[in-house]
Design a protein around this motif. Sequence first.
Motif, mmCIF file in Angstrom:
data_model
loop_
_atom_site.group_PDB
_atom_site.id
_atom_site.type_symbol
_atom_site.label_atom_id
_atom_site.label_comp_id
_atom_site.label_asym_id
_atom_site.label_seq_id
_atom_site.Cartn_x
_atom_site.Cartn_y
_atom_site.Cartn_z
ATOM 1 N N GLY A 184 62.631 32.567 -9.292
ATOM 2 C CA GLY A 184 62.922 31.843 -8.144
ATOM 3 C C GLY A 184 62.508 30.515 -8.344
ATOM 4 N N GLY A 231 61.073 37.719 -6.691
ATOM 5 C CA GLY A 231 59.832 37.277 -6.827
ATOM 6 C C GLY A 231 58.774 37.917 -7.816
ATOM 7 N N PHE A 277 55.246 35.689 -8.200
ATOM 8 C CA PHE A 277 53.996 35.386 -7.643
ATOM 9 C C PHE A 277 52.803 35.828 -8.325
ATOM 10 N N ILE A 312 64.449 21.024 -7.498
ATOM 11 C CA ILE A 312 63.641 21.970 -8.007
ATOM 12 C C ILE A 312 62.031 21.892 -7.763
ATOM 13 N N GLU A 322 61.147 19.882 -5.711
ATOM 14 C CA GLU A 322 60.719 20.061 -4.170
ATOM 15 C C GLU A 322 60.899 21.419 -3.506
ATOM 16 N N ALA A 323 61.687 22.135 -3.756
ATOM 17 C CA ALA A 323 61.505 23.503 -3.452
ATOM 18 C C ALA A 323 60.442 24.261 -3.924
ATOM 19 N N GLN A 324 59.764 23.889 -4.873
ATOM 20 C CA GLN A 324 58.613 24.750 -5.069
ATOM 21 C C GLN A 324 57.551 24.235 -4.394
ATOM 22 N N PHE A 370 57.658 22.931 -1.411
ATOM 23 C CA PHE A 370 57.972 23.519 0.006
ATOM 24 C C PHE A 370 57.316 24.931 -0.314
ATOM 25 N N GLY A 371 57.975 25.604 -1.128
ATOM 26 C CA GLY A 371 57.894 27.171 -0.877
ATOM 27 C C GLY A 371 56.527 27.527 -1.330
ATOM 28 N N MET A 384 54.672 27.211 1.887
ATOM 29 C CA MET A 384 55.021 28.331 2.654
ATOM 30 C C MET A 384 54.162 29.618 2.415
ATOM 31 N N TYR A 385 54.140 29.642 0.991
ATOM 32 C CA TYR A 385 53.331 31.006 0.303
ATOM 33 C C TYR A 385 51.901 30.866 0.961
ATOM 34 N N LEU A 406 55.504 33.420 7.457
ATOM 35 C CA LEU A 406 56.054 32.632 8.250
ATOM 36 C C LEU A 406 57.839 32.992 7.912
ATOM 37 N N ARG A 407 58.415 32.536 9.231
ATOM 38 C CA ARG A 407 59.907 32.886 9.198
ATOM 39 C C ARG A 407 60.791 31.612 9.594
ATOM 40 N N GLN A 436 66.098 30.740 -4.287
ATOM 41 C CA GLN A 436 65.038 30.783 -5.217
ATOM 42 C C GLN A 436 65.222 32.142 -5.899
ATOM 43 N N CYS A 437 64.329 32.908 -5.724
ATOM 44 C CA CYS A 437 64.427 34.290 -6.464
ATOM 45 C C CYS A 437 65.774 34.947 -5.934
ATOM 46 N N CYS A 463 59.829 33.186 -0.773
ATOM 47 C CA CYS A 463 59.973 31.654 -1.595
ATOM 48 C C CYS A 463 60.062 30.582 -0.620
ATOM 49 N N GLY A 464 60.207 30.742 0.768
ATOM 50 C CA GLY A 464 60.308 29.766 1.489
ATOM 51 C C GLY A 464 61.890 29.018 1.441
ATOM 52 N N TYR A 481 63.824 28.468 3.897
ATOM 53 C CA TYR A 481 64.054 28.498 5.366
ATOM 54 C C TYR A 481 65.079 27.183 5.401
ATOM 55 N N ARG A 536 66.681 25.185 3.507
ATOM 56 C CA ARG A 536 67.842 25.142 2.833
ATOM 57 C C ARG A 536 68.874 26.088 3.530
#
Lengths: 746, 154
Positions: free
Chosen positions: A68, A419, A421, A648, A650-652, A654-655, A658-659, A687-688, B96-97, B134-135, B137, B139
Motif C-alpha cells: 500500500g 496491509g 503494518f 505517495i 503525502e498519502a503515507q 496522512f495514512g 490515521m493509523y 477512524l472512518r 494504497q493496499c 491505510c487511511g 478517505y 481521496r
Amino acid sequence: MSRIGTIARRSFLVGSAAIVGGVAFGVYKMNQPDRNPLTAGPGEAALNPFVFIDQNGVTIITPRAEMGQGVQTTLAALAAEELDIDWQDVRVLHGPPAAAYYNSALLGTALPFKEYARSDFLRGVSGQVDKTAKLLGLQITGGSTSMKDGFDRLRMAGASARETLIRAASDRLGIAADKLRTESGAVIAPDGTVLRYAELAERAAETEVPQPPLRDPSTWRYIGKSMPRLDQAAKVTGTAEFGIDVRRDGMKFATVRMNPRLGGGMKRFDPAPALDLPGVEKVIDLGHGIAVIASNTWLAFQGAEAVTIDWDNAPDPAEQDAIWAGIEAGFDTRPNSKLRNDGDVDAPVPGATELTAEYRVPFLAHATMEPMNATALYTGDGLELWCGAQIPTLARDNCAAALGLDPAQVRLTTTFLGGGFGRRLEVDFAVYAALIAREMPGTPVQVTWTREEDMRHDFYRPAAIGRFRGAVKDGQAVMMDGAIAGFPLAAQVAKRWLGVPFAGPDKVHVEGAFDQPYAIPNYRIAGYQTDTEIPLGNWRSVGASVNGFLHDSFIDELAHAAGRDPLDFRLDLMRGEHAPSAGCLEAVRDMSGWTGRTPDGIGRGVAFTYSFGTPAAQVIEVADEDGGIRIRRAWIACDVGLALDPAIVEAQMFGGMMYGLSAACFGEITFAGGEVEQSNFPDYDALRMHTAPKTEVTILETAEHLSGAGEPGTPPSMPALANALFDLTGTRARELPLMHRFDLLV
Amino acid sequence: MATQLRINGETHQVDLPDDVPLLWVLRDEIGLTGTKFGCGVAACGACTVHIDGEAVRSCQVALSDVWGDVTTIEGLGTPDAMARIQQAWVEQQVAQCGYCQSGQIMQAAALLAETPDPTDAEIDEAMAGNLCRCGTYPRIRAAIHSASRKMQEA
C-alpha cells in the motif's frame, strides 16, 4: 504458474551458505556481486536482479513488497529513470526470496545512536553493518527503509542495464556506443535505426560493462514527480491478486484455530463434530491448535468452531492487571538502556518548578484489512507457497525448516499485501499453510484465518508505562528524566527471526524518546524491561509508536508548567539542535495559523516526533459538538530530504497519522483469563470516513539525507490529539485509548 | 440441491448448503475474488456487493436468501473497460493496499445511483460502514465527487 515463478530460480543456496558461514566468509563474500536469482528463457534477459526483459518489454523486479505504501511504483521509477522506458510501458513484479534483494538500509538504523545527530563517521560504521545485512540476506520491507535502500541500487540497476543494451546495439550495428542514444525502450542510431530493448535482450545479457555514472538530478523525468501508481487499475477492478485471492486448480480451503491462551498448548481435541459437517474433509493436529480443510473457507470456519478442544493455560499472567504489575516491576530492575544521559538529572536546579507524570499505552493489534492467509502446495520433495510477506526469505526458510526441506526446495511468490503494518514481517501464517498442505500432498491448500483468529493471535505492539520527571525555569526546560518500562521486543524478534540471543541496550524500546532533537541540558532516557511470552511484534513505527506519545505528551506538560506556548517552547529547544526538525514545527505553525489561542469549544494540540530519520510535526484540532468530540482538522509537516514521489509521501503521512489516531482513540488489546478480549472491528475500531479530519500535508526537503515515509506520520499523531484534548477540556490524557476518558465521536 | 444465482449478468448453479454466505459463494465457488473478506460480521464493508442495485454486505447474506441479481466489482468494469467510478478512483490515486477498495467502490456506486451529486455529509453517511486501515478517505471522497461530475457530464 505465476510469471515470477518461471523467472525465479529454485536454488538460493548462496544466501543460505552465507548464513551458515557467517562472517567467516568475511570480505570475500561481501564484495561478491549477488547471484542473480532470475532465469531467462529464449528471447529473454535478466540483465541484473532488478531488470528483466522479454519480448513484451521491460519488467522491473522490486526487492520490496507492495503493501500500500507505493513502493513498487517508486522503485520502478528509479530504475526507469536511468533505463529510458516510457511510464506506460513499465511493469513490475515482486522479486523472489533471494540474497540479491537484501535490505542494505535496515541494520544501519538499528545502531543505538541518535539518527538526527549521526556524524559521517557513524554513517560509515553503519555502512559496515549494512554489509552484515547482506550476509544475513535479510530481504525485509520495513523500518521505512525501502527508499533509502533502493535509491542508489535501482538507479544503478537501470543505468547498467541501459549500458549493456547500448553495448549490444553497438556490437550489432558496428557503431560506436557513444554515437548511440536511448529513448522509449529502444536504442537509436544516428541514422534513425531503432532497436527495441526486447530485440537486444539476449545479446545484452552476455555483455559485461562497468557501472556507468548516474544521471544528474536536473535531468530527472520521474524522480521527484507524482507518478501514476502502477497498482491502481488492478486495485479498482478487483483484479489485484492478494494472498487470499490465489486460486489453483483443485484447491482446498482451510482455516486454523489456535489456543486463545497465547503460548499454551492443547490437551486433547475431538474432530468428530467437525467431520459431520458438510464440506469438511480433514481435521489436523497442529500441537497447540487445529486446522480444518474443507471445500469452502466458510465451511472450514464452521468446522473449526465445531471441534471440541481442551486447551492448556498460557504461560503468562492471565489478567491484564497482573500484566501491568509485571511492567511496573521492571522499574525496580537495572535499566536495560540509558541511551540518552546528558548533564545530571539528579542535580537540584534552584528556583525550578518540578513536575512528574505517568503515562500508559496498551497492547495493540495490527488489524490489516486482509486477514492472515497463505496458500501452499506440497509436492513430496518441494513446497510452493503464495502469500503476502514482508520478509519472504524468512517465510521460505521457516517453511523449509518446518517440513524438513532445504530452502532451495521452497518456491515463494509474494502477492500484494492487503496491509502489512509490520504484521506480515512474521511468517506464522505461512508455516501453518506449509504444515497443513503437507497433509494433502499434490493438492494446493489455502489457509485463511477468521478476523477473530487474526486479532487474537497477533504479535502485539507491546504495552508500556512511562514515568517522567522534569523541571522548568524561566520558561525553559532545564531537566527531563524519562523512565520507560515495557517488554523486550527486540530480544523476542531476534530470537524468533534469527535464532540469536539479543544482548545490550534495546534501542527499539526507547526510540522516539531518547533520540529527539531537544537541547535540554539535563536529559536522561532510560529503558526498563520485564520478560514475557506474550507474542510481541513490530507495529507501524514500532518503539516510536509508544514513545512518541510518552515523550511528547510530557514535553507538552513542561511547556504548560513553564507558562509557554507549547509550539514556541518546542521550537526554542529544537532550533539549535536540528534545523530540519524546527522547520517542520514552523511549517505546521504557519499552515494552521497557530496562535496559541483557541475559541471556546475548539482545542488544538501540537506534537513532534523524529523517527526513522524523518522529523514530523502535527497540529490537530478538535471540536466539541454537542458533547461529542470531533477530530476536525490536522496539519502535517515532515522533512524527508528528497521526496521521490510527493503524492505517495503525502498519502503515507496522512495514512500514518490515521493509523496512529485510530489507535489513540479506540485501540487496545487486553487480556482476561489468559485470552485476548478483543476479537473483531466492533471492539477494535478505527477512524472512518466521517471521523477523519480534513488534513493538509507539507513535505520539506531540507534534510541532508533521504529518509523514509511509511512510519514517521504515526508517532506524533497520538500526542497531538491528546494535547488538543487537553486544550479543549483541561483534562490531561495520560492513558490510551482516549475513548475511556473522552466522549469521542464514533 | 443446487441454487441458481445471477451474477454480473451470468447464471450460475451453486451446489452448497443454504447457509453459506454469498461472499464465500462468490470467492471460493464462482472464483470472483474481487469481493473481499474482512471481518465476517458486517463491520468493515470489504465484502460489499449489489443485489438488485442495493449495496449489501455479502458476508451476511445466506445463499438461499439472495433475492435478486448480484453485481460484484468485476461486473462494474475491467482494467481495459473501467466504469466511470473506477476511472475516478484511478484519477485520484485512491488505493494504497487496495484491499478495501472493491467494497468502497461498490458502496459509493450505490450512493451515486441514488444521489447523483452527494454532499460531504451524504458521503459521510453512506460510507461510514466501510473501513480503510491505510487511511485513503480523503481521496475516496475526492473520487466520489469526481465520479459524480463525470456521470453527470456523460
